[in-house]
Scaffold this motif. Structure first.
Motif, PDB file in Angstrom:
ATOM      1  N   PRO A 165      -0.030 -29.344 -10.208  1.00 37.67           N
ATOM      2  CA  PRO A 165       1.325 -29.206  -9.672  1.00 37.67           C
ATOM      3  C   PRO A 165       1.947 -27.844  -9.918  1.00 37.67           C
ATOM      4  CG  PRO A 165       1.348 -30.510 -11.684  1.00 37.67           C
ATOM      5  CD  PRO A 165      -0.094 -30.263 -11.370  1.00 37.67           C
ATOM      6  N   ASP A 166       1.360 -27.049 -10.830  1.00 32.82           N
ATOM      7  CA  ASP A 166       1.954 -25.756 -11.182  1.00 32.82           C
ATOM      8  C   ASP A 166       0.986 -24.596 -10.976  1.00 32.82           C
ATOM      9  OD1 ASP A 166       0.222 -26.514 -13.158  1.00 32.82           O
ATOM     10  OD2 ASP A 166       1.456 -25.803 -14.827  1.00 32.82           O
ATOM     11  N   ALA A 167       0.056 -24.724 -10.036  1.00 36.01           N
ATOM     12  CA  ALA A 167      -0.921 -23.650  -9.811  1.00 36.01           C
ATOM     13  C   ALA A 167      -0.218 -22.405  -9.265  1.00 36.01           C
ATOM     14  CB  ALA A 167      -2.007 -24.112  -8.848  1.00 36.01           C
ATOM     15  N   TYR A 168      -0.427 -21.275  -9.956  1.00 35.22           N
ATOM     16  CA  TYR A 168       0.200 -20.011  -9.565  1.00 35.22           C
ATOM     17  C   TYR A 168      -0.840 -18.913  -9.697  1.00 35.22           C
ATOM     18  CZ  TYR A 168       4.213 -16.954  -8.711  1.00 35.22           C
ATOM     19  OH  TYR A 168       5.103 -16.063  -8.148  1.00 35.22           O
ATOM     20  N   VAL A 169      -0.975 -18.088  -8.646  1.00 34.80           N
ATOM     21  CA  VAL A 169      -2.072 -17.127  -8.569  1.00 34.80           C
ATOM     22  C   VAL A 169      -1.555 -15.751  -8.139  1.00 34.80           C
ATOM     23  CG1 VAL A 169      -4.274 -16.579  -7.440  1.00 34.80           C
ATOM     24  CG2 VAL A 169      -3.719 -18.962  -7.987  1.00 34.80           C
ATOM     25  N   GLN A 170      -2.129 -14.700  -8.740  1.00 42.20           N
ATOM     26  CA  GLN A 170      -1.921 -13.335  -8.277  1.00 42.20           C
ATOM     27  C   GLN A 170      -3.154 -12.900  -7.478  1.00 42.20           C
ATOM     28  OE1 GLN A 170      -1.065 -10.972 -11.777  1.00 42.20           O
ATOM     29  NE2 GLN A 170       1.137 -11.047 -11.375  1.00 42.20           N
ATOM     30  N   PHE A 171      -2.912 -12.205  -6.364  1.00 44.94           N
ATOM     31  CA  PHE A 171      -3.974 -11.732  -5.475  1.00 44.94           C
ATOM     32  C   PHE A 171      -3.937 -10.205  -5.457  1.00 44.94           C
ATOM     33  CE2 PHE A 171      -2.306 -15.766  -4.103  1.00 44.94           C
ATOM     34  CZ  PHE A 171      -3.409 -16.544  -3.788  1.00 44.94           C
ATOM     35  N   PHE A 172      -5.060  -9.602  -5.780  1.00 43.28           N
ATOM     36  CA  PHE A 172      -5.167  -8.141  -5.854  1.00 43.28           C
ATOM     37  C   PHE A 172      -6.169  -7.697  -4.788  1.00 43.28           C
ATOM     38  CE2 PHE A 172      -7.100  -4.248  -7.444  1.00 43.28           C
ATOM     39  CZ  PHE A 172      -6.024  -3.506  -7.930  1.00 43.28           C
ATOM     40  N   PHE A 173      -5.694  -6.990  -3.757  1.00 44.94           N
ATOM     41  CA  PHE A 173      -6.549  -6.518  -2.666  1.00 44.94           C
ATOM     42  C   PHE A 173      -6.752  -5.015  -2.800  1.00 44.94           C
ATOM     43  CE2 PHE A 173      -4.423 -10.296  -1.089  1.00 44.94           C
ATOM     44  CZ  PHE A 173      -5.431 -10.997  -0.436  1.00 44.94           C
ATOM     45  N   SER A 174      -8.003  -4.590  -2.758  1.00 44.01           N
ATOM     46  CA  SER A 174      -8.322  -3.170  -2.908  1.00 44.01           C
ATOM     47  C   SER A 174      -9.391  -2.757  -1.904  1.00 44.01           C
ATOM     48  CB  SER A 174      -8.800  -2.894  -4.333  1.00 44.01           C
ATOM     49  OG  SER A 174      -9.176  -1.554  -4.500  1.00 44.01           O
ATOM     50  N   PRO A 175      -9.123  -1.707  -1.093  1.00 45.65           N
ATOM     51  CA  PRO A 175      -7.865  -0.959  -0.985  1.00 45.65           C
ATOM     52  C   PRO A 175      -6.797  -1.783  -0.266  1.00 45.65           C
ATOM     53  CG  PRO A 175      -9.390  -0.226   0.692  1.00 45.65           C
ATOM     54  CD  PRO A 175     -10.156  -1.190  -0.166  1.00 45.65           C
ATOM     55  N   SER A 176      -5.643  -1.171  -0.075  1.00 41.90           N
ATOM     56  CA  SER A 176      -4.540  -1.871   0.578  1.00 41.90           C
ATOM     57  C   SER A 176      -4.788  -1.989   2.080  1.00 41.90           C
ATOM     58  CB  SER A 176      -3.230  -1.121   0.326  1.00 41.90           C
ATOM     59  OG  SER A 176      -3.286   0.161   0.945  1.00 41.90           O
ATOM     60  N   GLY A 177      -3.879  -2.637   2.751  1.00 45.34           N
ATOM     61  CA  GLY A 177      -3.978  -2.821   4.200  1.00 45.34           C
ATOM     62  C   GLY A 177      -3.826  -4.262   4.620  1.00 45.34           C
ATOM     63  N   ILE A 178      -4.126  -5.198   3.702  1.00 45.97           N
ATOM     64  CA  ILE A 178      -4.047  -6.618   4.019  1.00 45.97           C
ATOM     65  C   ILE A 178      -2.609  -7.028   4.340  1.00 45.97           C
ATOM     66  CG2 ILE A 178      -3.645  -7.437   1.668  1.00 45.97           C
ATOM     67  CD1 ILE A 178      -6.047  -9.036   4.229  1.00 45.97           C
ATOM     68  N   GLU A 179      -1.622  -6.267   3.831  1.00 46.24           N
ATOM     69  CA  GLU A 179      -0.222  -6.606   4.094  1.00 46.24           C
ATOM     70  C   GLU A 179       0.098  -6.538   5.580  1.00 46.24           C
ATOM     71  OE1 GLU A 179      -0.056  -2.421   2.194  1.00 46.24           O
ATOM     72  OE2 GLU A 179      -1.461  -4.096   2.359  1.00 46.24           O
ATOM     73  N   ASN A 180      -0.597  -5.650   6.305  1.00 48.55           N
ATOM     74  CA  ASN A 180      -0.372  -5.551   7.751  1.00 48.55           C
ATOM     75  C   ASN A 180      -0.838  -6.825   8.462  1.00 48.55           C
ATOM     76  OD1 ASN A 180       0.567  -2.832   7.474  1.00 48.55           O
ATOM     77  ND2 ASN A 180      -1.562  -2.172   7.293  1.00 48.55           N
ATOM     78  N   GLY A 218       0.798  -1.221   0.000  1.00 49.52           N
ATOM     79  CA  GLY A 218       0.000   0.000   0.000  1.00 49.52           C
ATOM     80  C   GLY A 218       0.827   1.266   0.000  1.00 49.52           C
ATOM     81  N   ASN A 219       1.967   1.246   0.700  1.00 45.42           N
ATOM     82  CA  ASN A 219       2.803   2.451   0.727  1.00 45.42           C
ATOM     83  C   ASN A 219       3.488   2.728  -0.597  1.00 45.42           C
ATOM     84  OD1 ASN A 219       4.683   0.409   0.718  1.00 45.42           O
ATOM     85  ND2 ASN A 219       5.660   0.977   2.660  1.00 45.42           N
ATOM     86  N   GLN A 220       3.335   1.811  -1.562  1.00 43.94           N
ATOM     87  CA  GLN A 220       3.886   2.013  -2.900  1.00 43.94           C
ATOM     88  C   GLN A 220       2.813   2.364  -3.923  1.00 43.94           C
ATOM     89  OE1 GLN A 220       5.582  -1.962  -2.959  1.00 43.94           O
ATOM     90  NE2 GLN A 220       7.655  -1.123  -2.884  1.00 43.94           N
ATOM     91  N   THR A 221       1.542   2.231  -3.547  1.00 39.35           N
ATOM     92  CA  THR A 221       0.436   2.469  -4.487  1.00 39.35           C
ATOM     93  C   THR A 221      -0.520   3.551  -4.004  1.00 39.35           C
ATOM     94  OG1 THR A 221      -1.014   0.809  -3.461  1.00 39.35           O
ATOM     95  CG2 THR A 221       0.525   0.028  -5.153  1.00 39.35           C
ATOM     96  N   GLY A 222      -0.071   4.360  -3.050  1.00 42.41           N
ATOM     97  CA  GLY A 222      -0.970   5.375  -2.510  1.00 42.41           C
ATOM     98  C   GLY A 222      -2.136   4.752  -1.760  1.00 42.41           C
ATOM     99  N   ASN A 223      -1.920   3.553  -1.206  1.00 40.39           N
ATOM    100  CA  ASN A 223      -2.932   2.798  -0.459  1.00 40.39           C
ATOM    101  C   ASN A 223      -4.137   2.386  -1.307  1.00 40.39           C
ATOM    102  OD1 ASN A 223      -1.457   2.971   2.010  1.00 40.39           O
ATOM    103  ND2 ASN A 223      -2.238   5.056   2.286  1.00 40.39           N
TER     104      ASN A 223
END
Length: 249
Positions: free
Chosen positions: A135-150, A63-68
């Motif tokens: 065996p190769d499952a790969y996922v991107q997770f997009f949380f909006s707004p930020s804060g989940i990193e805490n 979040g501190n890199q994307t303006g939260n």
């Protein structure tokens, strides 16, 4: 001395081109380019996301890199891995399946999401996911707004502690606006990657009969025996004439 010279030279080039640069030697940080960010493959802080062994993810943008505005996380989903059925109160969660296949629960619906799929999980609705057999499952997770990193910063320490304290993990989730409901009662709906065994080219059974007759009426005994063994090896792939491409044409 060479490293010092290279560092000074790199900084001088950055200043000459009015570009805000981050030293390339720091592989844990994105590169700042005029206020925008370039994240190279492999860059980002890894953390333990679940109680499953080796269930790690990587922060790509915080979040501190994307303006939260949002937080971007990615990682491999191990076979059998998946979170508890949970609900977000503070953020929406969007999933992009990069590779493999993942089974989801969103509300009352259960479905399979193959590679290339995007799943939007709105806040206030129960959700979960699991990897059945990819065996190769790969996922991107997009949380909006930020804060989940805490939340992940704090709960990852609990997941890496032995013995694991489930009550403490749930309390941290509640602290950051999430409700945990335990592991889902998964239904088997066929979220399995189809593995097609190799099969040889189908052979017309009538053609095989002609060939067999030909090889048995000529040549020496040794050659006949060799041809006959090769013919037996082809038997599993023989199909009736009406199933061959030649007949269909």
């Amino acid at each position: 001395m060479c490293h010092v010279i290279l560092a000074v030279g790199f900084s001088f080039v950055c200043l000459m081109h009015s570009v805000s640069c981050v030293m390339a030697l720091d592989q844990d940080q994105p590169i700042n380019i005029n206020g925008s960010l370039f994240i190279e493959p492999g860059v980002g802080k890894s953390f333990r996301a679940l109680a499953f062994p080796n269930a790690t993810r990587t922060f790509k943008l915080r979040g501190n890199q994307t303006g939260n505005l949002f937080t971007l996380i990615e990682g491999k989903i191990l076979i059998g891995e998946g979170p508890k059925l949970h609900l977000h109160h503070n953020e929406d969660e969007t999933f992009r399946i990069i590779s493999g296949q993942v089974q989801f629960i969103i509300g009352n619906e259960t479905f399979c999401a193959p590679a290339g799929s995007v799943v939007y999980g709105k806040r206030g609705i129960q959700m979960s996911f699991r990897n059945v057999d990819s065996p190769d499952a790969y996922v991107q997770f997009f949380f909006s707004p930020s804060g989940i990193e805490n939340y992940f910063d704090e709960v990852s320490a609990v997941y890496t502690t032995v013995p694991y304290d489930d009550n403490k993990a749930n309390a941290i989730a509640n602290k950051y606006g999430m409700d945990m409901f335990g592991m889902p009662d998964w239904k088997d709906i066929g979220c399995i990657l189809t593995k097609t065994p190799y099969r040889g080219q189908p052979v017309d059974i009538w053609s095989c009969g002609i060939i067999l007759t030909t090889i048995l009426t000529g040549s020496t005994l040794i050659i006949k025996s060799v041809y006959f063994i090769l013919f037996l090896l082809e038997l599993p792939w023989i199909q009736p004439s009406y199933q061959t491409p030649e007949y269909k044409r």
